[in-house]
Design an enzyme around this catalytic site. Structure first.
Site, PDB file in Angstrom:
ATOM      1  N   ASP A  78      27.585  33.424  23.023  1.00 50.42           N
ATOM      2  CA  ASP A  78      27.334  32.400  24.035  1.00 50.42           C
ATOM      3  C   ASP A  78      27.768  31.040  23.501  1.00 50.42           C
ATOM      4  O   ASP A  78      27.738  30.791  22.289  1.00 50.42           O
ATOM      5  CB  ASP A  78      25.840  32.323  24.364  1.00 50.42           C
ATOM      6  CG  ASP A  78      25.285  33.625  24.907  1.00 50.42           C
ATOM      7  OD1 ASP A  78      26.080  34.463  25.375  1.00 50.42           O
ATOM      8  OD2 ASP A  78      24.053  33.792  24.848  1.00 50.42           O
ATOM      9  N   ALA A  79      28.115  30.135  24.406  1.00 47.96           N
ATOM     10  CA  ALA A  79      28.508  28.791  23.984  1.00 47.96           C
ATOM     11  C   ALA A  79      27.396  28.106  23.191  1.00 47.96           C
ATOM     12  O   ALA A  79      27.670  27.339  22.260  1.00 47.96           O
ATOM     13  CB  ALA A  79      28.880  27.945  25.202  1.00 47.96           C
TER      14      ALA A  79
END
Length: 309
Positions: free
Chosen positions: A140-141
């Site tokens: 995930d970012a």
């Protein structure tokens, strides 16, 4: 170019909301389906319909679908803080900073690992979709830590197979709220998209099999530091599983974390770090393993929760 479709409502959609029916029929998100309806581009038996209207099998549906978005491009773009841990003719292992996505995707305008690695001059495998060439797994970012990318076609094929067949060791550290009971265990709960939020995931009956193993490393007054090993690799898996146990990752407001605790610890994202990654090297067959230290924001938060205990 928009596309007009005209067809009877299938029997299997009887009684479903119109927005859900459009999403199911045409592979749209619920948000996109609602947008089509709100624009007046959907009607039932010749009458404009609302998104909450229920459809009847055999009713005639007319809908004008928006043009599909252009595929995002992976242009070389320097990414501050992106560090190459190891590189050779087959793989590049990077330590990903916060705020960086694995690859371009619709709606994402920030930096990507793919663009950052390309800007450093590394050639990435051409296998895979154009915007995610060389990507064999993702973070995930808002999650930091280790990722491997394939730089040869052979490596892409072998690494994709290794991840699919669960032959890769993926170890995360997570700071979660409260104290999981038991302190060591396995979460085996299927995950799929959240029924009412396209951008979230949830434990859902009939979802994809998802297995997470965890062990408590330290217990504090307000939180626990866990070592987490993934048997499967679903989107948001760790975040979803611990949220379902009512022990969300500290700082993960998307999945129910306490904003007061996050603010007190100075966190603006989930406390989750991919700290160890091991796999058979696709060229030599030898087991290789890489480790990553906590980034500054996670270390500071951990120091603060220790000091409060």
């Amino acid at each position: 170019m928009t596309e007009h479709r005209s067809l009877p409502v299938p029997d299997g959609l009887e009684g479903m909301r119109l927005d859900a029916a459009l999403a199911r029929l045409f592979g749209l998100s619920r948000t996109a389906a609602a947008g089509v309806i709100e624009a007046g581009d959907a009607s039932l038996d010749g009458t404009p319909a609302g998104k909450s209207d229920r459809v009847s099998a055999g009713s005639w549906l007319d809908v004008t679908l928006p043009a599909p978005p252009a595929p995002p491009s992976a242009n070389p773009e320097p990414v501050p803080g992106l560090r190459v841990v190891y590189a050779d003719d087959d793989i590049v292992v990077v330590d990903k900073p916060v705020g960086v996505a694995a690859h371009p995707s619709p709606g994402w305008t920030g930096p990507t690992v793919v663009g950052g690695v390309a800007a450093m001059g590394y050639r990435i495998s051409t296998s895979g979709a154009a915007e995610r060439q060389g990507v064999v797994h993702r973070l995930d970012a808002g999650t930091t830590g280790l990722m491997v990318l394939a730089t040869s076609e052979r490596a892409y094929t072998l690494l994709k197979r290794a991840f699919k067949e669960r032959e890769v060791s993926k170890v995360y550290h997570a700071l979660v709220q409260g104290h999981p009971d038991p302190s060591r265990g396995t979460i085996d709960a299927p995950i799929d998209r959240h029924p009412s939020s396209d951008w979230r995931f949830a434990v859902v009956a009939g979802g994809k099999p998802s297995v997470t193993h965890y062990d408590t490393l330290e217990a504090f007054r307000a939180a626990s530091l866990l070592e987490v090993t993934l048997e499967t690799g679903r989107t948001h898996q760790i975040r979803v599983h611990f949220s379902a146990l009512r022990h969300p990752c500290v700082g993960d407001l998307t999945y129910g974390a306490d904003p007061t605790l996050a603010a007190r610890l100075g966190l603006t994202r989930q406390w989750l770090h991919a700290m160890r990654l091991g796999f058979e090297h696709p060229a030599t067959g030898e087991w290789v393993e890489f480790t990553s230290e906590y980034p500054a924001d996670l270390q500071t938060a951990l120091d603060r929760v220790r000091a409060e205990s």
